[in-house]
Design a protein around this motif. Structure first.
Motif, PDB file in Angstrom:
ATOM      1  N   HIS A   1      14.903 -23.177 -12.608  1.00  0.00           N
ATOM      2  CA  HIS A   1      16.069 -23.620 -11.835  1.00  0.00           C
ATOM      3  C   HIS A   1      16.899 -24.652 -12.579  1.00  0.00           C
ATOM      4  O   HIS A   1      18.026 -24.942 -12.178  1.00  0.00           O
ATOM      5  CB  HIS A   1      15.653 -24.135 -10.447  1.00  0.00           C
ATOM      6  CG  HIS A   1      14.863 -25.399 -10.436  1.00  0.00           C
ATOM      7  ND1 HIS A   1      13.485 -25.434 -10.371  1.00  0.00           N
ATOM      8  CD2 HIS A   1      15.266 -26.689 -10.443  1.00  0.00           C
ATOM      9  CE1 HIS A   1      13.068 -26.683 -10.333  1.00  0.00           C
ATOM     10  NE2 HIS A   1      14.138 -27.465 -10.379  1.00  0.00           N
TER      11      HIS A   1
ATOM     12  N   TRP B   1      13.575 -14.190 -11.271  1.00  0.00           N
ATOM     13  CA  TRP B   1      14.043 -15.520 -10.879  1.00  0.00           C
ATOM     14  C   TRP B   1      15.559 -15.474 -10.704  1.00  0.00           C
ATOM     15  O   TRP B   1      16.108 -15.991  -9.731  1.00  0.00           O
ATOM     16  CB  TRP B   1      13.676 -16.587 -11.911  1.00  0.00           C
ATOM     17  CG  TRP B   1      14.392 -17.866 -11.638  1.00  0.00           C
ATOM     18  CD1 TRP B   1      15.518 -18.339 -12.261  1.00  0.00           C
ATOM     19  CD2 TRP B   1      14.098 -18.797 -10.591  1.00  0.00           C
ATOM     20  NE1 TRP B   1      15.938 -19.516 -11.683  1.00  0.00           N
ATOM     21  CE2 TRP B   1      15.075 -19.819 -10.644  1.00  0.00           C
ATOM     22  CE3 TRP B   1      13.110 -18.882  -9.610  1.00  0.00           C
ATOM     23  CZ2 TRP B   1      15.091 -20.901  -9.771  1.00  0.00           C
ATOM     24  CZ3 TRP B   1      13.117 -19.959  -8.735  1.00  0.00           C
ATOM     25  CH2 TRP B   1      14.106 -20.957  -8.818  1.00  0.00           C
TER      26      TRP B   1
ATOM     27  N   ARG C   1      15.252 -15.750  -7.080  1.00  0.00           N
ATOM     28  CA  ARG C   1      14.699 -17.111  -7.118  1.00  0.00           C
ATOM     29  C   ARG C   1      13.239 -17.108  -6.661  1.00  0.00           C
ATOM     30  O   ARG C   1      12.804 -17.947  -5.852  1.00  0.00           O
ATOM     31  CB  ARG C   1      15.546 -18.071  -6.266  1.00  0.00           C
ATOM     32  CG  ARG C   1      16.980 -18.195  -6.762  1.00  0.00           C
ATOM     33  CD  ARG C   1      17.789 -19.185  -5.967  1.00  0.00           C
ATOM     34  NE  ARG C   1      17.344 -20.568  -6.165  1.00  0.00           N
ATOM     35  CZ  ARG C   1      17.673 -21.326  -7.212  1.00  0.00           C
ATOM     36  NH1 ARG C   1      18.436 -20.825  -8.165  1.00  0.00           N
ATOM     37  NH2 ARG C   1      17.242 -22.557  -7.295  1.00  0.00           N
TER      38      ARG C   1
ATOM     39  N   PRO D   1       9.776 -18.161  -6.490  1.00  0.00           N
ATOM     40  CA  PRO D   1       9.162 -19.425  -6.897  1.00  0.00           C
ATOM     41  C   PRO D   1       7.975 -19.260  -7.835  1.00  0.00           C
ATOM     42  O   PRO D   1       7.598 -20.220  -8.529  1.00  0.00           O
ATOM     43  CB  PRO D   1       8.734 -20.055  -5.565  1.00  0.00           C
ATOM     44  CG  PRO D   1       8.613 -18.908  -4.619  1.00  0.00           C
ATOM     45  CD  PRO D   1       9.675 -17.932  -5.041  1.00  0.00           C
TER      46      PRO D   1
ATOM     47  N   ASP E   1       9.379 -19.663 -11.673  1.00  0.00           N
ATOM     48  CA  ASP E   1      10.317 -20.768 -11.901  1.00  0.00           C
ATOM     49  C   ASP E   1      10.017 -21.484 -13.212  1.00  0.00           C
ATOM     50  O   ASP E   1       9.548 -22.619 -13.254  1.00  0.00           O
ATOM     51  CB  ASP E   1      10.259 -21.743 -10.721  1.00  0.00           C
ATOM     52  CG  ASP E   1      11.357 -22.801 -10.761  1.00  0.00           C
ATOM     53  OD1 ASP E   1      12.248 -22.691 -11.631  1.00  0.00           O
ATOM     54  OD2 ASP E   1      11.310 -23.724  -9.935  1.00  0.00           O
TER      55      ASP E   1
ATOM     56  N   GLN F   1       0.478 -20.420  -7.560  1.00  0.00           N
ATOM     57  CA  GLN F   1       0.993 -21.794  -7.620  1.00  0.00           C
ATOM     58  C   GLN F   1      -0.175 -22.767  -7.780  1.00  0.00           C
ATOM     59  O   GLN F   1      -1.218 -22.617  -7.140  1.00  0.00           O
ATOM     60  CB  GLN F   1       1.742 -22.149  -6.338  1.00  0.00           C
ATOM     61  CG  GLN F   1       2.985 -21.324  -6.068  1.00  0.00           C
ATOM     62  CD  GLN F   1       4.178 -21.738  -6.892  1.00  0.00           C
ATOM     63  OE1 GLN F   1       4.397 -22.922  -7.137  1.00  0.00           O
ATOM     64  NE2 GLN F   1       4.965 -20.764  -7.322  1.00  0.00           N
TER      65      GLN F   1
ATOM     66  N   TYR G   1       7.091 -23.671  -6.100  1.00  0.00           N
ATOM     67  CA  TYR G   1       7.214 -23.860  -4.658  1.00  0.00           C
ATOM     68  C   TYR G   1       8.112 -25.056  -4.355  1.00  0.00           C
ATOM     69  O   TYR G   1       7.923 -26.149  -4.888  1.00  0.00           O
ATOM     70  CB  TYR G   1       5.823 -24.075  -4.060  1.00  0.00           C
ATOM     71  CG  TYR G   1       5.804 -24.296  -2.566  1.00  0.00           C
ATOM     72  CD1 TYR G   1       6.252 -23.313  -1.693  1.00  0.00           C
ATOM     73  CD2 TYR G   1       5.318 -25.491  -2.041  1.00  0.00           C
ATOM     74  CE1 TYR G   1       6.220 -23.507  -0.319  1.00  0.00           C
ATOM     75  CE2 TYR G   1       5.275 -25.695  -0.665  1.00  0.00           C
ATOM     76  CZ  TYR G   1       5.727 -24.710   0.191  1.00  0.00           C
ATOM     77  OH  TYR G   1       5.687 -24.910   1.553  1.00  0.00           O
TER      78      TYR G   1
ATOM     79  N   GLU H   1      10.878 -25.750  -5.448  1.00  0.00           N
ATOM     80  CA  GLU H   1      11.408 -26.240  -6.728  1.00  0.00           C
ATOM     81  C   GLU H   1      10.638 -27.457  -7.214  1.00  0.00           C
ATOM     82  O   GLU H   1      11.191 -28.391  -7.786  1.00  0.00           O
ATOM     83  CB  GLU H   1      12.913 -26.523  -6.638  1.00  0.00           C
ATOM     84  CG  GLU H   1      13.734 -25.266  -6.436  1.00  0.00           C
ATOM     85  CD  GLU H   1      15.221 -25.472  -6.623  1.00  0.00           C
ATOM     86  OE1 GLU H   1      15.644 -26.614  -6.892  1.00  0.00           O
ATOM     87  OE2 GLU H   1      15.966 -24.488  -6.492  1.00  0.00           O
TER      88      GLU H   1
ATOM     89  N   SER I   1       4.529 -22.944 -11.048  1.00  0.00           N
ATOM     90  CA  SER I   1       4.163 -21.535 -11.095  1.00  0.00           C
ATOM     91  C   SER I   1       2.961 -21.389 -12.020  1.00  0.00           C
ATOM     92  O   SER I   1       2.856 -22.094 -13.035  1.00  0.00           O
ATOM     93  CB  SER I   1       5.315 -20.695 -11.640  1.00  0.00           C
ATOM     94  OG  SER I   1       6.520 -20.939 -10.933  1.00  0.00           O
TER      95      SER I   1
END
Length: 272
Positions: free
Chosen positions: A94, A133, A137, A139, A142, A205, A242, A244, A255
């Motif tokens: 991001h 992504w 997007r 997560p 990311d 995650q 998660y 961001e 991630s």
């Protein structure tokens, strides 16, 4: 699995270096959705059991990533990763591709501290994020890579060194996390670090708990086997994923680094 590889800028533009004056860097704000103030923990976690990040002089292989996204000047955190071409950095997806599209006017400043640029500012030539992504997007994807140009005919890894990218490390590891939080909360405009144990958050995650990771720390590398002499290690995650990276300063996410980041890495390192 497909990846998105963009090279919107071609050769590094000297105008980008001129854009990032010391004053503009000092005025930049965090790009990410990380908290900009201490939020109530509610029933989540026990504050007394969590470490707090400390300010320090930083690592040459970690720096601030300054950028524009159509709504002002911002920053994230990024780090150099080892490749044969010695020109690749790693950050959160991001930070490179957000809701407004590709970031612009990007420079990487290794070991940035209180306006100091001991290794100079390095402009970006190419950026890479996973196509999923970019489209959704996701997560769990990311993360992103960027190729930096040369400076004084030198490649960045030859100047500052590099971390080694590792995948499939499991959920539980002891790591050092290095980042650039919102200046207001780091007391001075310096990097921070925290040595913590990671844990499983979700299937794709991982998380850690440490106070002080405010806005600006997205992209902060999670370094396993950290060497206090070389200030390098094996990067197995970056703050992102998660939410961001998380909505509390004391809980951060990444991630999971698996085959997906390895595919993107393989594509990116062909250029950098």
């Amino acid at each position: 699995m497909t990846v998105q590889a963009d090279d919107p800028f071609g050769l590094a533009d000297p105008a980008t270096l001129a854009f990032w004056t010391v004053k503009r860097m000092a005025a930049a704000t965090p790009l990410d959705g990380r908290p900009t103030q201490a939020l109530s923990t509610g029933k989540m976690g026990i504050a007394s059991s969590r470490p707090t990040a400390a300010t320090w002089t930083g690592s040459p292989v970690v720096g601030a990533l300054f950028l524009s996204n159509g709504s002002g000047s911002h920053y994230c955190t990024a780090s150099v990763v080892s490749t044969p071409k010695k020109s690749l950095i790693l950050t959160a997806g991001h930070c490179l591709y957000g809701t407004k599209g590709w970031a612009k006017n990007i420079v990487f400043v290794p070991r940035y501290s209180n306006g100091s640029r001991p290794y100079g500012a390095w402009t970006i030539k190419y950026m890479y994020v996973d196509s999923r992504w970019k489209k959704n997007r996701d997560p769990d994807l990311d993360f992103g890579f960027a190729v930096v140009g040369t400076r004084n005919n030198s490649k960045i890894a030859d100047v500052v060194g590099a971390n080694r990218l590792v995948i499939n490390q499991g959920y539980t590891n002891r790591v050092r996390v290095i980042g650039y939080p919102m200046k207001k909360y780091s007391s001075v405009d310096k990097p921070i670090y925290c040595t913590v144990t990671t844990h499983k958050a979700f299937k794709y995650q991982i998380k850690f708990d440490c106070n002080g990771f405010y806005g600006g720390t997205s992209g902060s590398p999670w370094l396993k086997n950290y060497n206090t002499t070389t200030r390098r290690g094996d990067v197995m995650g970056v703050i992102g994923g998660y939410q961001e990276g998380g909505k509390y300063d004391w809980r951060s996410y990444s991630s999971v680094f698996d085959k997906d980041i390895n595919h993107l890495f393989t594509t990116a390192k062909n250029r950098g």
